[in-house]
Design a protein around this motif. Structure first.
Motif, short mmCIF file in Angstrom:
data_model
loop_
_atom_site.label_atom_id
_atom_site.label_comp_id
_atom_site.label_asym_id
_atom_site.label_seq_id
_atom_site.Cartn_x
_atom_site.Cartn_y
_atom_site.Cartn_z
N SER A 135 3.68 10.86 -8.99
CA SER A 135 2.77 10.97 -10.26
C SER A 135 2.23 12.54 -10.22
N LEU A 136 1.75 12.73 -8.90
CA LEU A 136 1.23 14.22 -8.52
C LEU A 136 2.34 15.47 -8.97
N LEU A 187 3.96 6.02 -5.61
CA LEU A 187 3.70 6.12 -7.12
C LEU A 187 2.56 7.09 -7.34
N ARG A 188 1.63 7.15 -6.48
CA ARG A 188 0.53 8.10 -6.79
C ARG A 188 1.05 9.41 -6.29
N LEU A 189 1.72 9.74 -5.40
CA LEU A 189 2.48 10.99 -4.89
C LEU A 189 3.41 11.32 -5.80
N SER A 235 1.00 -1.15 -0.16
CA SER A 235 0.21 -0.08 -0.22
C SER A 235 0.86 1.08 -0.06
N GLU A 236 1.95 1.10 0.47
CA GLU A 236 2.94 2.37 0.66
C GLU A 236 3.45 2.79 -0.70
N ARG A 237 3.77 1.68 -1.39
CA ARG A 237 4.36 1.43 -2.74
C ARG A 237 3.34 2.25 -3.81
N SER A 238 2.11 1.84 -3.55
CA SER A 238 0.95 2.36 -4.35
C SER A 238 0.77 3.91 -4.07
N GLU A 239 1.01 4.21 -2.70
CA GLU A 239 0.86 5.63 -2.43
C GLU A 239 1.95 6.34 -2.84
N GLN A 241 3.21 14.85 -13.32
CA GLN A 241 2.19 14.78 -14.21
C GLN A 241 1.20 15.98 -13.85
#
Length: 157
Positions: free
Chosen positions: A152-153, A148-150, A142-146, A156
């Motif tokens: 990307s912000l 990636l999300r951060l 879940s931290e890896r997903s977060e 992008q």
């Protein structure tokens, strides 16, 4: 003339040092440190397939956008046109991509991945996944997903 040591009265006192921000307080510092670790590991992982991280990015874009031009790939990857010339020559020399002249405009060359290009890319993703697993071993999925999300912000916009 060599550098002179500061006089004792010019040295920062502990009180003054506390008011100066540390590199540890800067997001960019942490991004840079993480980027260096990732780039070193990615470069080592891709050496087995005779690619570098940038050439891997170009090859992936050719696969994702069959028939794209070098200029289009440069825009997607935010790279200078002059930088892609040698990368494409190397990828073509390895038999990973080929250039075909556009049917309607002979000045335009379209880029396509070869079967070997697809195979090398698939192998490269496996190598990079193993590298990332080592790099991110201390992060929960879940931290890896977060992460990636951060990240990307940030890029992008």
């Amino acid at each position: 003339m060599g550098r002179q040591m500061p006089r004792k009265h010019e040295l920062a006192t502990p009180e003054k040092r506390l008011t100066v921000r540390s590199l540890e307080d800067l997001v960019g510092y942490h991004l840079r440190r993480a980027s260096v670790m990732d780039l070193q590991g990615s470069t080592a992982a891709l050496a087995d397939v005779n690619l570098r991280p940038v050439s891997m990015s170009v090859l992936c874009n050719v696969i994702e956008k069959p028939g794209a031009t070098a200029a289009e790939i440069c825009r997607v990857l935010d790279m200078q046109r002059s930088n892609i010339v040698s990368i494409l020559a190397d990828l073509e020399g390895q038999g990973l991509v080929l250039r075909e002249t556009d049917e309607t405009d002979q000045r335009i060359q379209r880029l396509y991945a070869t079967k070997r290009g697809f195979d090398v890319t698939s192998n490269s993703f496996a190598l990079l996944s193993a590298h990332e697993e080592r790099l991110l071993v201390n992060l929960h999925p879940s931290e890896r997903s977060e992460l990636l999300r951060l990240l990307s912000l940030i890029w992008q916009r």
